[in-house]
Design an enzyme around this catalytic site. Structure first.
Site, PDB file in Angstrom:
ATOM      1  N   GLY A 120     -24.265  25.159  52.014  1.00 21.32           N
ATOM      2  CA  GLY A 120     -23.551  23.891  52.149  1.00 21.32           C
ATOM      3  C   GLY A 120     -23.879  23.093  53.404  1.00 21.32           C
ATOM      4  CG  LEU A 146     -29.252  26.771  43.833  1.00 21.16           C
ATOM      5  CD1 LEU A 146     -29.651  28.014  44.612  1.00 21.16           C
ATOM      6  CD2 LEU A 146     -30.310  25.682  43.967  1.00 21.16           C
ATOM      7  CE  LYS A 147     -23.221  26.471  35.084  1.00 19.95           C
ATOM      8  NZ  LYS A 147     -23.986  26.885  33.932  1.00 19.95           N
ATOM      9  CG  ASN A 207     -30.997  17.844  42.296  1.00 20.05           C
ATOM     10  OD1 ASN A 207     -30.236  18.593  42.907  1.00 20.05           O
ATOM     11  ND2 ASN A 207     -32.208  18.233  41.914  1.00 20.05           N
ATOM     12  CG  HIS A 263     -36.416  20.075  43.994  1.00 21.68           C
ATOM     13  ND1 HIS A 263     -35.872  21.254  43.511  1.00 21.68           N
ATOM     14  CD2 HIS A 263     -37.750  20.271  44.071  1.00 21.68           C
ATOM     15  CE1 HIS A 263     -36.847  22.123  43.307  1.00 21.68           C
ATOM     16  NE2 HIS A 263     -37.991  21.546  43.632  1.00 21.68           N
ATOM     17  CG  ASP A 294     -35.579  20.510  39.917  1.00 14.60           C
ATOM     18  OD1 ASP A 294     -34.532  20.081  40.436  1.00 14.60           O
ATOM     19  OD2 ASP A 294     -36.031  21.639  40.137  1.00 14.60           O
ATOM     20  CD  GLU A 330     -33.873  19.824  51.516  1.00 12.43           C
ATOM     21  OE1 GLU A 330     -32.741  19.826  50.994  1.00 12.43           O
ATOM     22  OE2 GLU A 330     -34.594  20.831  51.534  1.00 12.43           O
TER      23      GLU A 330
HETATM   24  C1  GAR Z   1     -31.497  22.564  49.899  1.00  5.65           C
HETATM   25  O1  GAR Z   1     -32.710  22.889  50.506  1.00  5.65           O
HETATM   26  C2  GAR Z   1     -31.741  21.837  48.588  1.00  5.65           C
HETATM   27  O2  GAR Z   1     -32.853  20.994  48.612  1.00  5.65           O
HETATM   28  C3  GAR Z   1     -31.961  22.999  47.644  1.00  5.65           C
HETATM   29  O3  GAR Z   1     -30.987  23.952  48.032  1.00  5.65           O
HETATM   30  C4  GAR Z   1     -30.768  23.828  49.449  1.00  5.65           C
HETATM   31  C5  GAR Z   1     -29.283  23.742  49.680  1.00  5.65           C
HETATM   32  O4  GAR Z   1     -28.977  23.949  51.011  1.00  5.65           O
HETATM   33  N1  GAR Z   1     -31.824  22.617  46.276  1.00  5.65           N
HETATM   34  C6  GAR Z   1     -32.587  23.082  45.294  1.00  5.65           C
HETATM   35  O5  GAR Z   1     -33.450  23.937  45.464  1.00  5.65           O
HETATM   36  C7  GAR Z   1     -32.311  22.477  43.904  1.00  5.65           C
HETATM   37  N2  GAR Z   1     -33.316  22.817  42.987  1.00  5.65           N
HETATM   38  P1  GAR Z   1     -27.459  23.926  51.514  1.00  5.65           P
HETATM   39  O6  GAR Z   1     -26.630  24.754  50.539  1.00  5.65           O
HETATM   40  O7  GAR Z   1     -27.461  24.559  52.861  1.00  5.65           O
HETATM   41  O8  GAR Z   1     -26.986  22.481  51.560  1.00  5.65           O
END
Ligand code: GAR
Length: 196
Positions: A17, A95-96, A110, A112, A153, A182
């Site tokens: 998060g 992640l779902k 989203n 990614h 995605d 990000e």
């Molecule tokens: C982030 O790096 C985001 O880009 C990725 O999960 C991480 C969440 O970080 N998302 C994916 O891979 C989606 N396919 P966080 O929980 O620390 O915010």
């Protein structure tokens, strides 16, 4: 039920998060132009729930129930989104695969950790993305903020930020570098979306 407002955000999470924390920080600083009104996690006990609690954001843990299909899960989750008055949904490390009802199509974003459409889709999350980037010999990588459609995605791209892959990079150093991008990309992507 609170009236629906695009600048009210429901943030879906599955893990640490850091994005949720960052969005709440920007909101508290008054420099964001949007308000996080709900956090939904598909997993209990994750760090994101603690960040939500620290920021005073109501949160719900919504684990899929045994045998519950993607659509049934999506309907349940969006009932909660609707009740919160959130007009925009942000998948910030969710992640779902999420089924989206008609009234929220085009209102779900989203982030990614790759330059989509490369290294996206099933199985590409977290350090797997960065390992694949290194194995392929990419010289550039980055992150993508996009609108979500029915394909994982996929969907129109709102914003990308990129960084160089150096010869001594590892999946960990790359994850850190991309995550710094990000942190800028997600709030900016949301701002652009809301300004459209
Ligand atoms: C982030 O790096 C985001 O880009 C990725 O999960 C991480 C969440 O970080 N998302 C994916 O891979 C989606 N396919 P966080 O929980 O620390 O915010």
């Amino acid at each position: 039920m609170t009236p629906r407002d695009p600048s009210r955000l429901a943030v879906f999470v599955s893990g640490t998060g850091r994005h949720l924390q960052n969005l709440c920080r920007l909101e508290a600083e008054g420099s964001f132009g949007a308000k996080v009104v709900l956090c939904i996690s598909n997993k209990p006990g994750v760090g994101a729930l603690e960040h939500a609690s620290n920021a005073g954001v109501p949160s719900l843990v919504m684990e899929p129930t045994p045998g519950e299909g993607t659509e049934a899960y999506g309907r349940r989750a969006f009932d909660a989104v609707r009740a919160s008055g959130a007009g925009t949904v942000v998948l910030a490390g969710f992640l779902k695969h999420l089924w989206i009802p008609d009234d929220y199509r085009g209102h779900v974003l989203n982030i990614h950790p790759s330059l989509l459409p490369a290294f996206g889709g099933k199985g590409y999350y977290g350090s797997r993305v960065h390992r694949a980037v290194l194995e392929r010999g990419c010289q550039v990588t980055g992150c993508t903020v996009h609108l979500v459609d029915e394909v994982y995605d996929n969907g129109p791209i709102l914003l990308q930020r990129w960084c160089a892959v150096e010869p001594d990079d590892t999946a960990d150093t790359l994850a850190d570098k991309v995550f710094q991008e990000e942190l800028l990309a997600l709030p900016e992507g949301i701002r652009r979306f809301l300004a459209q």
